[in-house]
Write a protein that holds these residues in place. Structure first.
Motif, PDB file in Angstrom:
ATOM      1  N   TYR A 162      -1.018   5.600 -10.278  1.00 62.69           N
ATOM      2  CA  TYR A 162      -0.475   6.741 -10.382  1.00 62.69           C
ATOM      3  C   TYR A 162       0.289   7.297 -11.356  1.00 62.69           C
ATOM      4  CZ  TYR A 162       2.486  10.623  -7.964  1.00 62.69           C
ATOM      5  OH  TYR A 162       2.837  11.954  -8.357  1.00 62.69           O
ATOM      6  N   PRO A 163       1.069   6.740 -12.100  1.00 58.24           N
ATOM      7  CA  PRO A 163       1.827   7.204 -13.457  1.00 58.24           C
ATOM      8  C   PRO A 163       0.986   7.190 -14.517  1.00 58.24           C
ATOM      9  CG  PRO A 163       2.992   4.115 -12.613  1.00 58.24           C
ATOM     10  CD  PRO A 163       1.922   4.686 -11.444  1.00 58.24           C
ATOM     11  N   ALA A 164      -0.033   5.777 -14.044  1.00 55.56           N
ATOM     12  CA  ALA A 164      -1.304   6.670 -15.125  1.00 55.56           C
ATOM     13  C   ALA A 164      -1.597   7.755 -15.304  1.00 55.56           C
ATOM     14  CB  ALA A 164      -1.662   5.682 -15.223  1.00 55.56           C
ATOM     15  N   LEU A 165      -2.089   7.865 -13.471  1.00 54.40           N
ATOM     16  CA  LEU A 165      -2.404   9.454 -13.798  1.00 54.40           C
ATOM     17  C   LEU A 165      -1.285  10.622 -13.878  1.00 54.40           C
ATOM     18  CD1 LEU A 165      -5.073  10.956 -12.120  1.00 54.40           C
ATOM     19  CD2 LEU A 165      -4.046  10.517  -9.794  1.00 54.40           C
ATOM     20  N   PHE A 166       0.012  10.784 -13.281  1.00 52.55           N
ATOM     21  CA  PHE A 166       0.388  11.839 -13.753  1.00 52.55           C
ATOM     22  C   PHE A 166       0.583  11.389 -15.116  1.00 52.55           C
ATOM     23  CE2 PHE A 166       4.568  13.586 -13.680  1.00 52.55           C
ATOM     24  CZ  PHE A 166       4.347  14.958 -12.150  1.00 52.55           C
ATOM     25  N   ARG A 167       0.909  10.714 -15.787  1.00 50.61           N
ATOM     26  CA  ARG A 167       0.816  10.564 -17.346  1.00 50.61           C
ATOM     27  C   ARG A 167      -0.074  11.139 -18.634  1.00 50.61           C
ATOM     28  NH1 ARG A 167       5.294   7.636 -19.875  1.00 50.61           N
ATOM     29  NH2 ARG A 167       6.830   6.949 -18.124  1.00 50.61           N
ATOM     30  N   ILE A 192       0.909   9.399  -2.034  1.00 49.34           N
ATOM     31  CA  ILE A 192       0.076   8.439  -0.932  1.00 49.34           C
ATOM     32  C   ILE A 192      -1.168   7.872  -0.466  1.00 49.34           C
ATOM     33  CG2 ILE A 192      -0.273   8.608   1.469  1.00 49.34           C
ATOM     34  CD1 ILE A 192       2.368  10.558   2.202  1.00 49.34           C
ATOM     35  N   SER A 193      -2.145   9.024  -1.343  1.00 50.35           N
ATOM     36  CA  SER A 193      -3.008   8.627  -1.561  1.00 50.35           C
ATOM     37  C   SER A 193      -4.162   7.768  -2.115  1.00 50.35           C
ATOM     38  CB  SER A 193      -4.593   9.882  -1.831  1.00 50.35           C
ATOM     39  OG  SER A 193      -5.778   9.665  -1.784  1.00 50.35           O
ATOM     40  N   VAL A 194      -3.375   7.559  -3.249  1.00 49.45           N
ATOM     41  CA  VAL A 194      -3.779   6.568  -4.148  1.00 49.45           C
ATOM     42  C   VAL A 194      -3.031   5.421  -4.069  1.00 49.45           C
ATOM     43  CG1 VAL A 194      -2.711   5.587  -6.388  1.00 49.45           C
ATOM     44  CG2 VAL A 194      -3.528   7.882  -6.600  1.00 49.45           C
ATOM     45  N   THR A 249      -9.933   6.792 -11.194  1.00 52.55           N
ATOM     46  CA  THR A 249     -11.309   6.200 -10.090  1.00 52.55           C
ATOM     47  C   THR A 249     -11.565   5.046 -11.055  1.00 52.55           C
ATOM     48  OG1 THR A 249     -12.315   8.353  -9.413  1.00 52.55           O
ATOM     49  CG2 THR A 249     -13.712   6.416  -9.552  1.00 52.55           C
ATOM     50  N   PHE A 250     -11.357   5.058 -12.653  1.00 52.28           N
ATOM     51  CA  PHE A 250     -11.722   3.841 -13.085  1.00 52.28           C
ATOM     52  C   PHE A 250     -10.732   2.643 -13.419  1.00 52.28           C
ATOM     53  CE2 PHE A 250     -14.188   6.366 -15.571  1.00 52.28           C
ATOM     54  CZ  PHE A 250     -16.087   5.719 -15.085  1.00 52.28           C
ATOM     55  N   LEU A 251      -9.233   3.062 -12.793  1.00 55.05           N
ATOM     56  CA  LEU A 251      -8.040   1.478 -12.801  1.00 55.05           C
ATOM     57  C   LEU A 251      -8.085   1.253 -11.542  1.00 55.05           C
ATOM     58  CD1 LEU A 251      -5.006   3.782 -14.305  1.00 55.05           C
ATOM     59  CD2 LEU A 251      -6.427   1.877 -15.296  1.00 55.05           C
TER      60      LEU A 251
END
Length: 282
Positions: A162-167, A192-194, A249-251
């Motif tokens: 989640y932090p990687a996606l948000f950043r 929640i989904s992640v 997806t990749f993470l």
């Protein structure tokens, strides 16, 4: 084939009645925990236990416990991004009911995480009499490991993916010179989904191990289909993950691949007892 030793002949309505009783107990426990999630969050700034417990009654400020827990995972990242000076992030309601929806989502999911072991316990008691001894041993052997992996997956999703996606999203918006304004319900929903789907992905070695214990999986045959399995897994992960950037997806796929390979290694040890599962010759 003989029926399981503890399986008793029962009419359908008795099975349904037992299921209803167990479901009722789960709902009662879930509702209790759900309401606890709406209790005022503690004020940790004082450092005094009594002050923490009575902070709401002193200040009168209401911050739901579930939302407070959610913000504990998000706030450090927001502070880190905002202190750069180049990025200013604002989280807004966007809709009149979104604050309520955000607290509701957080309360429901965190209550689910708390009650999940009890849910598994009730499911286990319900299905246990219908299992053969070897099936029961296979499930019991990995049940608690599966629970630990589910929570480990949630933590990995919350603190890594989640932090990687948000950043990434914030960085892209900064490159495009966009105002960084996010809908609170969307932020909580994505969180929640992640978390949930990463927890599900972390069950991969458990599925492989249980199928191996039941002699239903040949690890060498499965390994020969590795490219196809990875392709299908990547597509499924892309479907369930919440973003279109493919970052999550990749993470999510990386731990899946690692856990899948770990599961295959362990499976080769398990199937030694299976007379019909042999490694390929040559």
């Amino acid at each position: 084939m003989d029926k399981p030793p503890r399986d008793k002949e029962m009419p359908l309505w008795e099975h349904l009645a037992e299921l209803g009783q167990r479901l009722k107990r789960v709902i009662i426990v879930f509702v209790i925990v759900f309401f606890i999630m709406w209790m005022p969050a503690p004020d940790l700034s004082s450092g005094n236990l009594l002050s923490i417990l009575t902070s709401f009654f002193v200040t009168g400020e209401y911050n739901p416990f579930a939302y407070w827990l959610f913000m504990q995972t998000l706030h450090p990242m927001l502070q880190d991004l905002n202190k750069t000076g180049r990025i200013t992030i604002a989280i807004i309601p966007s809709d009149v009911f979104n604050p309520l929806a955000a607290v509701m989502y957080a309360s429901l999911y965190l209550a689910f995480l708390v009650v999940f072991p009890y849910i598994v316990y009730e499911i286990w008691l319900y299905v246990q009499p219908a299992l053969y001894p070897h099936e029961e041993r296979a499930v019991k052997k990995y049940l608690w490991v599966a629970l630990l992996l589910f929570y480990a997956g949630n933590l990995f999703g919350i603190y890594v993916i989640y932090p990687a996606l948000f950043r990434f999203v914030v960085g892209l918006g900064n490159i495009l010179r966009l105002q960084q304004i996010f809908n609170i319900a969307s932020v909580v929903g994505t969180w929640i989904s992640v978390a949930f789907w990463t927890g599900v992905v972390f069950q991969t070695p458990i599925v492989v191990a249980i199928l191996s214990e039941l002699c239903l999986l040949n690890p060498w045959s499965v390994a020969s289909y590795r490219p196809l399995i990875y392709a299908v897994a990547l597509i499924l992960i892309a479907v369930v993950t919440p973003d279109v950037t493919l970052v999550s997806t990749f993470l999510t796929f990386i731990p899946f691949a690692v856990l899948f390979e770990v599961g295959l290694v362990w499976s080769r040890r398990i199937v030694r007892k299976c007379p019909d599962v042999k490694p390929p010759r040559g």
